[in-house]
Every structure is written in structure tokens, then in C-alpha cells.
Design an enzyme around this catalytic site. Structure first.
Site, PDB file in Angstrom:
ATOM      1  N   ARG A 150      -1.389   9.661  -2.619  1.00 45.37           N
ATOM      2  CA  ARG A 150      -0.574   8.947  -1.659  1.00 45.37           C
ATOM      3  C   ARG A 150       0.274   7.824  -2.247  1.00 45.37           C
ATOM      4  NH1 ARG A 150      -6.037   8.289  -1.129  1.00 45.37           N
ATOM      5  NH2 ARG A 150      -6.997   6.326  -0.450  1.00 45.37           N
ATOM      6  N   HIS A 193      -3.790   0.334  -2.692  1.00 49.98           N
ATOM      7  CA  HIS A 193      -4.594   0.674  -1.519  1.00 49.98           C
ATOM      8  C   HIS A 193      -5.148  -0.592  -0.894  1.00 49.98           C
ATOM      9  CE1 HIS A 193      -4.735   4.904  -2.990  1.00 49.98           C
ATOM     10  NE2 HIS A 193      -4.697   4.323  -4.165  1.00 49.98           N
ATOM     11  N   ARG A 212       0.855  -1.192   0.000  1.00 45.14           N
ATOM     12  CA  ARG A 212       0.000   0.000   0.000  1.00 45.14           C
ATOM     13  C   ARG A 212       0.885   1.235   0.000  1.00 45.14           C
ATOM     14  NH1 ARG A 212      -3.709  -0.956   5.090  1.00 45.14           N
ATOM     15  NH2 ARG A 212      -4.609   1.056   4.537  1.00 45.14           N
ATOM     16  N   HIS A 213       0.282   2.382  -0.258  1.00 43.46           N
ATOM     17  CA  HIS A 213       0.948   3.669  -0.088  1.00 43.46           C
ATOM     18  C   HIS A 213       1.427   3.765   1.354  1.00 43.46           C
ATOM     19  CE1 HIS A 213      -2.628   4.675   2.221  1.00 43.46           C
ATOM     20  NE2 HIS A 213      -3.288   4.041   1.276  1.00 43.46           N
ATOM     21  N   ASN A 233      -5.462   8.281   7.134  1.00 51.35           N
ATOM     22  CA  ASN A 233      -5.296   7.025   7.868  1.00 51.35           C
ATOM     23  C   ASN A 233      -5.184   7.328   9.358  1.00 51.35           C
ATOM     24  OD1 ASN A 233      -3.118   5.568   5.358  1.00 51.35           O
ATOM     25  ND2 ASN A 233      -5.277   5.115   5.729  1.00 51.35           N
ATOM     26  N   GLU A 243      -8.352   3.436  -5.001  1.00 54.10           N
ATOM     27  CA  GLU A 243      -9.037   2.762  -3.897  1.00 54.10           C
ATOM     28  C   GLU A 243     -10.541   2.681  -4.176  1.00 54.10           C
ATOM     29  OE1 GLU A 243      -8.910   0.635  -2.016  1.00 54.10           O
ATOM     30  OE2 GLU A 243      -8.762   1.091   0.112  1.00 54.10           O
TER      31      GLU A 243
END
Lengths: 481, 505
Positions: A318, A403, A268-269, A275, A338
Site C-alpha cells: 500500500r 503506516h 500514511r499510505h 482499512n 507497519e
């Protein structure tokens, strides 16, 4: 208006007025169980009316089981219920212990009977799967090297209304065959008590048993059959009489897969600002820890010393920010974005529970098919990601920075996870999954890059009823600011 | 889409807001000198396409590649092979149309056209006799001229794929082309069409040869006779692509109009897509009907997007559509809708099974969903102007662009190619994209194609193109077509922006 037209008009306006939106998938369906609307709307229309029987053809060690398993995995992932039936397994069941290649000798009449029984048993299970359990595709994995055997299967299919599509693998490259044997045969249950040399010799003799009677699909006599012939692991293909959509998709898939060793890296980023706040979706930038991860990712990838690595990101800031730290070229795919949470974008789970408690409950009831209002479902995501998977199959070494939901979908494809498991696969931040195809599956190495990050994984709570208490709904929400 | 060459894309002196300099792909191979975040490139979101691009010192960095279909670094030369009347030009044109639509700049080069331009007048098949030295010389010159234009297109004019449409029936000729490609750094992919079915060949000749410029002054029988002789001239020297001799070439051999395919050495993504496309097209006569949903509640209010139901007039249209379909007496019609209420309500009136495709949903207007143009101008005047500047590439904030739509619709087009008679009930932007594919419209024209409510377009493939019949079902509806206004500057006045907005409640 005369009476008939009037009643027709009435019926039409009734049906037009009574469309309801299925609360889970947000698809519009007629209220009555209308015979007119054949199936529920989903992301992808289904095109097979009759089930399809895919029949493998080829000598041992030509990749038939490899292809069967891979194809089954792919079809299930795109939503076509598929099951493989490996006759060798039926034989292992029937004979308990394997002695030697002599079992496969064409003059071994006793063994011949057993093998025929196994075929019949497998076909019976195919029937159960396709006709009774409404499976759409069955893959019949056996050598099927003679026209007689193939005719048996064709008759069986005809009697039951199945379409037949043959997949023949032809290979005369001794190196490929040797590699094949090494990867999957020597570790087969047939050879657990043998040493490698013995096993190899026996297996080669086994192949010889088939070679004498092998008649490949013939361009002339079999011109009315539907099939694809794969030569030497894909340098050449012969495709005959593709009948329908699903066969066309199967051909396209088979023509894009390869066996060159390589690894696929999924991550993932880096941790994002949203987050940290426990908010879903949006298009935020990286947090400070997120940038540290990106830097660490750069170090890790350099250490992997990969020739010709491709790097893919989504269109969201991101993932791109993360890729920027690698200092190499990368490609942006909108398809890797995402999952779109629609009206819930940028909300915390607590806020979703407060404003949309019923939606929140429905999601917990069927997380795979649940579509956010004005958003997407995991099912939609899979459909969106199919071209990514197709290109991943074509490519060699690739790093995909994406994502949580997208990564779960990709992972489910490689690790053959079901619809129920997929939305709950663990894909934590700051962790790289290195996938290396091996034998019939995929080796996974999970590498945490030692940069702390918030946990974004919400498990399914116990109570998924729409009338549950907020605390019950929120008990599995991970901590956040 | 007919794409502009790179020289056209740069707007030199007066860059418009949102234009990004798309040069060759970046090679940031200087690696990671400094892990300090401040030396890393700033990301800024391109205002038109909403794409995050790295900037350094306030200037956009060299283009980081967007996922494009054609990821080959070298251009591709597709070479047709086959006797006359085997569908080479049909395939060339169709493939070119498809590749342009999905965003791969492609052009076809038909050697026969070069010959017609050079010779002016066609006398008879004798020109093609293998012993006609003068004829041979001219034909060779034409092939060279065409290859020269290919080189120009691929190497200088920003083309990605060139389709070299000629018989190319001898190994010798093909070898020349392979060498030409090698010298110029082009990949080569052969497409051979082999067919011995006399009915197919006859139908071919009737559909496209008899109306060819070569035969304008002949009657049908003369033309057919002459053309048959023409084919004979090639037959003796025809060397089909051979499994052994040509095993190192990349090619697809199409046998008997798609009964069978032989595919050899597919090298890359674009060749794989080309093979998939060629394996899905057919020439069985059929019609495709395109229309929008009936007029919706939001339509009459002048609002875009949303998921509203039909108005009374919309429902009337649906009933008329049902009657229309009945009168057309179509064999085995498939009906497709989107997953939005208004298309499904329309289909319900037909009383036949239909399939819902999410891919047919209307363009997502993101933050502008359910707004009127007047409201968009008021709350997002910059966005509104950018959209008018480049309607094809403009992406709504948190929404989509026409360019995104095309990508989303590609599987629909692929399945439309596979199918026969289909009625597609969709939406304005979606219908424009589909129509642009069938009618070969450019990226510039696409977003302004007229797709009014309550009108069915019947598309019937004919010869090298598509016949269009527009059928209005005589139920009034609001107009939803907004033309490009004269002033597209971000500094324009509200009135200038709203001057082309159609009337609504």
C-alpha cells in the site's frame, strides 16, 4: 551425586522449569525475583550501569542548548531516560528580570555569586534525577568555559559515581552565530522588552564577557577526559576516550545531525482495502479513494517545489502503490513496515475482543509496551525505526510514506512525545504532516488532501480491566464496513 | 558478502523463477503524464524476496531501489595512511569484512601484496630507502597497478567500496590518488592511523610482521631489527593529515588505537557508518563464544521456529555449558540471549546475569512457523524450491530472509565489537549470520554453515583473522542441518526436495 551438586542441580532445574512469560511484553522471566536476571528483557539491552552526566562546553550562541534538547529528545525516544538542566533557566528564576550584559561581566562579583548558586542548584537537581529517580543520563547545559568550573563538575560526578562526557561546540563563523542569535536569543525571555537591534548588541557584548576567560578543552591537559569537540556545526569532530556504549551512540548521533534548513513530510499510505473493512495489518492494496489520495499527494508534493526530494516507503504494497503515483524515484525500507500484529493480523477489533479479550485489555492498559502474541510492540517499533531516524537526521528534504503505528513513532521523536502519548497520536489517513525544524523544536503543518477516508484511530476506552464487558472494550472502535 | 557482479546476476537465457532484473536505478522522470490508474505500473510481488516491484507490459520495471546501505551513487575509495605497523592492513581487512557482511560490495587492495607478487623475494629494508631509485620505481608501479585494479573493480565489476591499503605517507602521493578518484568519479575517504606507543607497535610486529612472507627465512630478532629500519625509511618524509592543509579532505585520524579520533568532512551515509564502525573496534585480546540454545521440544519433532522449551537433553547441555564456562575462567563475561524461551532457559543454568536481545531471535519463518520440512514441501512446494535456489535472499511469506537477519543483527555485531568477553546463546540461522561475519563467509556460504546443537564455538581474534575452536559438550542432540539438495527446480519431486532433511521423531 554428592549433596552439594544435588542441591545445585535441583536449584538449576527449578529455575529452568519456572520461566514465565510476562503477559504484556511477552518476555520470558524467571519466576522468582532472581538476583541473576538484572533487568527485564526489552527490545534493547541497557548498557549503562552508572548514570552519565553530559556536560556542554562553549561560548554563548554556539548551539549548546540546541544540542542539549535534541540529544535529550533522541535518548528518551530510544528508551534512555534523560533530562536536560539549563543553568540559564535557573539564573532567570533567581534574578527575575534581566537588565543587561553587565550581569555577565567577570568583575561583577555579586552576579558571580548568584551564578555559582545557580550552578549548585542545577547540580543538586541533577543528583535528584540520576540518583533518586534512577534517570540514566543528565545533560548539564551551561557555558562551562573554564577548567575550574569543569573541575567542580568532575568532582561532583566522581563523588556520586557518574560518568562524565563533555560536548564542546566551537564555532567562529560569524554567519552561523548571527543566525543562531536571531533564531533563539532575540525571542528569549531575557529580551522580551527590547527591540531587535538593542538585543543583538547586548548579546554580542555578553559573548565577549565569556571570551576573555574561555579555555577550550585541551588535547594535552584534558587527555584523560571523555569528550567530543564539534567544530563549525559538524565539518570537523575531535573525539577523545569514548568509555562505553551510550557515549558511542551519543557520538554517532551528534555526528549525524545538521542544521541545514529542510522539511520532512510524513504521511500514511492511501486508504487500503483492509482499512475499509476495519481490519488491522495485512498487505492489501489501495482502495479507490486511496488511489485518489496518492494522485493528490503527487500534486501536493509537486506544488511544494522541493529540490532533491527523497521519497521513502515501507515494503508493504500500500505504501509502494502510493509512491508509484508520484512518478519519482523512491526507496523501500523494511524498517518502515507497519507494526506486526502477530496472531491478530488482519482481524477486526471486534474479532480480537472475541478471540483474545485478555490481550485486548492488556493492550489498552499499556499500549506502548504491549506486544502482540508472535508480533511486536510500539517499543519494538521504535527500536526498529532508529536507523530510519538516524538517516532522516542526515538527509534534507524527505517524504516518508508509512503506516499508522510507524508514523506515530516517528512523530513522537520529532515532537518529543512521551511513551504514554505516542500510541495515541492522531495520524489520520490522507493527511500529510509537514515538519520543519525551527529554533529548539519543530513546526508542524497538517495538510488534509481532501479525499475522504475511513477513520482508523481507536482511543483508549475508559475500562481497561480484563474483566470488562465487550461493549466497554469496543466503545471506541471507529466505524467500518 | 562477496557479491556477484551485475553480469553474474542476470541469468540471461534461463531465468530462474523469481529472478528480478536488477539494473541501474530507475529514472521515471517523465513525470505524471496521466493520472489514470491504468497507465500506472502494476505491482507484483517478487516470489523470492517478497518485494513489491512495478511491472509494465508484463516485464519488471527497472529496479526501484531497495534500502541498501550504500546509497551513494558514486563508489567510494577508502585510502589508508600511516607508517608501517600502525594497523592499516588490520583496519583494511576488518572494514572490508564488515562492509561486505552488511551488503556493500567491498574489496581491499594491498600494495605490499602487489610488491611481493612483483619482486618474488624480499631481501632487506634497503628496498625501502628513500634514495633507492629502483626501489621507488617499482613501488610506484605497484601502486599504479593496484589503482588500476581499483578502477576496474569500482567502475566495471560492480564494486561499491575499494580500500586502498598502503602507507600513503606523503601529501604528494595522496594528491595523486585524489586526482585519480576525481577523474573516475569516486569519492575519497582517508583513514589515518597514528601511533607512537612502542608497546603497541612491538605487539603489532610480533603478531603480523614476523610471519609475513617477507620474513619466512629470518629469525625473530633479525626480522624485528629489519622491520624497525623499514619504518625509519618512511619516518622522514611522513606528512600526517593536517587540520589546515587538508581541511577539504574527508578523513578520520585514529590516534593511539582509538584513544582519540579526528573526523573531518564526512560526506555521506556510508562514510558515517564507516566512522561509527572504526570508532567501535578495539584490539584488546578477548574471546567470543557462540552457541545455540539447548535442544528444544520442536527440534526433536523436526519443526522449525516456534517458542518451545528445552528437552531433557537440552537441559543437560545447559548444565554442561555452565560447567564449561566455569572451567574457562573468563574475566568479566557478558552473556546474551534472545527473547525466546529456549535461549533464556539455557542461560538460566549459568547462574550469572544475562541480557535478552530481541535482535537475536531466530529467523521468522512466517507462514511456515512450527512446520516440518515435509509439511512445507506439501503445502508450499514452490516456496520450498525457491528457498533452495537462493537461501540467502529467500524471504518466508510474512517472514524474514537471511538478508533481513543480517540487517537485524548489525547492532549486535557493533556491540560485540565494543565488548570484550561475551557468550552469545542464540539460534541456528542467527548463529550462521554472526559466524559469517567473524569468518568472512560469503552470502552463498552463510546459510549452510554448520552450527550443530550442543556445540560451542570459541572465536579468538588473532593477526588479521579469527581463530575458531569448536567444542562439543558431549550431550547428544538431534541434527537440524539441512543441506542444499541437488534438484532445486520448482518442478522437482517431493523425494528430491526432502532428500536432505535430517532425521527426526
Amino acid at each position: 551425586m554428592d549433596r552439594e551438586a544435588a542441591s545445585q542441580a535441583e536449584e538449576m532445574s527449578k529455575s529452568q522449569a519456572t520461566l514465565t512469560q510476562n503477559p504484556l511484553e511477552k518476555t520470558w522471566v524467571p519466576w522468582m525475583k532472581s538476583r541473576l536476571n538484572k533487568r527485564r528483557g526489552s527490545s534493547v539491552p541497557q548498557f549503562t550501569n552508572s548514570p552519565t552526566l553530559i556536560v556542554m562546553v562553549g561560548l554563548p550562541a554556539r548551539g549548546k542548548t540546541y544540542i542539549s534538547k535534541k540529544l535529550t529528545r533522541y535518548l528518551n525516544w530510544i528508551g534512555v531516560s534523560t533530562k536536560a538542566f539549563n543553568v540559564g533557566e535557573y539564573r532567570r528564576e533567581a534574578t527575575r528580570s534581566y537588565n543587561s550584559y553587565e550581569f555577565f561581566s567577570p568583575d561583577n562579583t555579586e552576579a558571580m555569586e548568584i551564578r555559582k548558586t545557580c550552578v549548585a542548584a542545577a547540580l543538586k537537581d541533577v543528583f535528584t534525577y540520576l540518583t533518586r529517580y534512577q534517570g540514566q543520563v543528565a545533560v548539564f547545559d551551561a557555558t562551562n568555559t573554564t577548567p575550574e568550573r569543569r573541575q567542580v563538575i568532575l568532582s561532583f560526578a566522581k563523588d556520586n559515581g557518574y560518568k562524565v562526557f563533555f560536548v564542546e561546540s566551537i564555532c567562529d563563523d560569524p554567519e552561523i552565530i548571527a543566525e543562531n542569535i536571531k533564531q533563539v536569543k532575540l525571542t528569549s525571555p531575557d529580551y522580551t522588552d527590547c527591540d531587535k537591534e538593542e538585543a543583538l548588541v547586548d548579546f554580542l557584548k555578553r559573548i565577549e564577557c565569556y571570551q576573555q576567560t574561555y579555555i577550550p578543552l585541551d588535547d594535552d591537559t584534558d587527555r584523560n577526559l571523555s569528550y567530543i569537540k564539534i567544530f563549525n556545526v559538524g565539518s570537523r569532530y575531535l573525539v577523545n576516550k569514548v568509555q562505553d556504549h551510550i557515549q558511542s551512540r551519543i557520538v554517532y548521533y551528534l555526528m549525524n545531525i545538521h542544521v541545514t534548513p529542510r522539511s520532512i513530510y510524513l504521511c500514511r499510505h492511501g486508504e487500503s482495502e483492509l482499512n475499509l473493512l476495519g481490519r488491522i495489518g495485512g498487505d492489501p492494496g489501495l482502495s479507490h479513494r486511496g488511489t485518489k489520495f496518492a494522485s493528490a499527494l503527487g500534486d501536493y508534493m509537486r506544488d511544494q517545489s522541493i529540490s532533491d526530494l527523497k521519497v521513502w516507503t515501507s515494503h508493504m504494497k500500500r505504501t509502494i502503490q502510493t509512491a508509484e503515483f508520484l512518478g519519482v524515484q523512491y526507496e523501500q525500507w523494511k524498517a518502515l513496515n507497519e507494526i506486526d500484529a502477530g496472531v491478530c493480523e488482519e482481524m477486526t477489533y471486534e474479532e480480537i475482543q472475541e478471540h483474545f479479550p485478555e490481550e485486548f485489555a492488556l493492550r489498552d492498559q499499556d499500549k506502548y509496551r504491549y506486544r502482540y502474541p508472535k508480533g511486536e510492540s510500539y517499543e519494538d517499533l521504535v527500536h526498529r525505526l532508529e536507523p530510519v531516524i538516524m538517516e532522516l537526521e542526515r538527509q534534507e528534504n524527505v517524504l516518508v510514506i508509512c503506516h499508522q503505528a510507524a508514523m506515530r513513532c516517528l512523530l513522537a521523536y520529532f515532537l518529543n512525545k512521551s511513551d504514554d502519548e505516542l500510541p495515541y497520536l492522531k495520524c489520520p489517513l490522507h493527511t500529510v504532516l509537514k515538519l520543519t525544524p525551527i529554533a529548539y523544536g519543530c513546526k508542524v503543518e497538517s495538510v488534509f488532501l481532501n479525499i475522504e477516508a475511513v477513520n482508523t484511530h481507536r482511543d483508549r476506552p475508559e475500562n481497561v480491566d480484563v474483566d470488562r464487558d465487550p461493549e466497554e472494550a469496543l466503545e471506541t472502535v471507529p466505524d467500518h464496513m | 558478502m562477496k557479491h556477484r557482479s551485475p553480469s553474474e546476476q542476470h541469468h540471461g537465457k534461463h531465468p530462474r523463477v523469481g529472478d528480478c532484473v536488477a539494473a541501474a536505478s530507475s529514472t521515471a522522470q517523465d513525470g505524471m503524464e496521466d493520472k489514470n490508474a491504468s497507465t500506472h505500473r502494476e505491482l507484483t510481488q517478487n516470489p523470492l524476496k517478497k518485494i513489491w516491484m512495478p511491472y509494465k507490459n508484463g516485464l519488471p520495471e527497472k529496479h526501484i531501489s531497495q534500502r541498501k546501505v550504500c546509497m551513494t551513487n558514486c563508489p567510494t575509495l577508502i585510502v589508508t595512511v600511516g607508517l608501517p605497523a600502525r594497523g592499516k592492513t588490520y583496519i583494511s581487512k576488518k572494514l572490508t569484512r564488515y562492509l561486505n557482511w552488511i551488503g556493500v560490495p567491498t574489496r581491499e587492495f594491498n600494495v605490499g601484496q602487489y610488491r611481493r607478487d612483483f619482486m618474488k623475494i624480499y631481501k632487506s629494508f634497503e628496498f625501502f630507502r628513500p634514495d633507492n631509485e629502483e626501489g621507488l620505481k617499482i613501488r610506484q608501479q605497484c601502486a599504479s597497478a593496484a589503482l588500476n585494479d581499483v578502477r576496474q573493480y569500482l567502475a566495471e565489476d560492480g564494486g561499491q567500496v575499494a580500500v586502498f591499503d598502503a602507507t600513503n605517507t606523503t601529501r604528494e602521493r595522496r594528491e595523486t590518488i585524489v586526482q585519480f578518484a576525481e577523474q573516475n568519479g569516486f569519492k575519497v575517504f582517508f583513514v589515518e592511523s597514528v601511533c607512537e606507543d612502542p608497546d603497541v607497535i612491538q605487539e603489532n610486529i610480533v603478531q603480523v610482521k614476523l610471519c609475513s612472507p617477507d620474513y619466512t627465512n629470518c629469525n625473530t630478532d633479525e626480522a624485528v631489527e629489519d622491520f624497525m629500519q623499514r619504518i625509519k625509511c618512511y619516518e622522514n618524509s611522513y606528512e600526517t593529515l593536517d587540520e589546515v592543509l587538508d581541511r577539504d579532505l574527508s578523513y578520520i585520524k585514529i590516534i593511539d588505537v582509538g584513544q582519540r579520533y579526528l573526523v573531518n568532512r564526512v560526506l555521506d551515509h556510508i562514510q558515517s557508518r564507516i566512522v561509527y564502525y572504526l570508532m567501535n573496534i578495539h584490539i584488546t585480546p578477548r574471546s567470543i563464544y557462540l552457541c545455540r540454545h539447548g535442544e528444544s521440544e520442536l527440534n526433536v519433532k523436526g519443526r522449525i521456529g516456534g517458542d518451545s522449551g528445552l528437552t531433557t537433553r537440552g537441559k543437560q547441555f545447559a548444565k554442561k555449558l555452565a560447567q564449561f564456562i566455569q572451567t574457562q575462567s573468563i574475566v568479566d563475561l557478558k552473556v546474551w540471549t534472545s527473547q525466546m524461551k529456549r535461549t533464556i532457559q539455557t542461560a538460566e543454568a549459568l547462574a550469572v546475569p544475562y541480557e535478552q536481545w530481541k535482535a537475536l531471535n531466530e529467523i521468522d519463518a512466517g507462514v511456515c512457523e512450527e512446520m516440518m520440512y515435509e509439511e512445507i514441501q506439501e503445502s508450499h512446494p514452490l516456496e520450498f524450491a525457491l528457498r533452495d535456489q537462493d537461501k540467502y535472499r529467500y524471504r518466508y511469506p510474512k517472514g524474514e530472509s537471511y538478508e533481513d537477519l543480517v540487517q537485524r543483527l548489525e547492532p549486535v555485531i557493533m556491540e560485540l565489537e565494543r565488548q570484550e568477553n561475551v557468550l552469545v546463546i542464540c539460534h541456528q540461522a542467527v548463529m550462521r549470520c554472526l559466524l559469517a561475519y567473524f569468518l568472512d563467509k560469503s552470502a552463498e556460504e552463510l546459510p549452510y554453515l554448520k552450527c550443530p546443537l550442543h556445540t560451542v564455538l570459541k572465536l579468538t581474534p588473532v593477526a588479521y583473522g579469527c581463530k575458531v575452536e569448536s567444542i562439543s559438550l558431549n550431550v547428544d542432540a538431534v541434527n537440524t542441518h539441512r543441506e542444499k539438495p541437488e534438484n532445486v527446480d520448482v518442478t522437482r519431486m517431493s523425494e528430491e526436495a526432502l532428500i536432505t532433511v535430517p532425521a527426526h521423531q
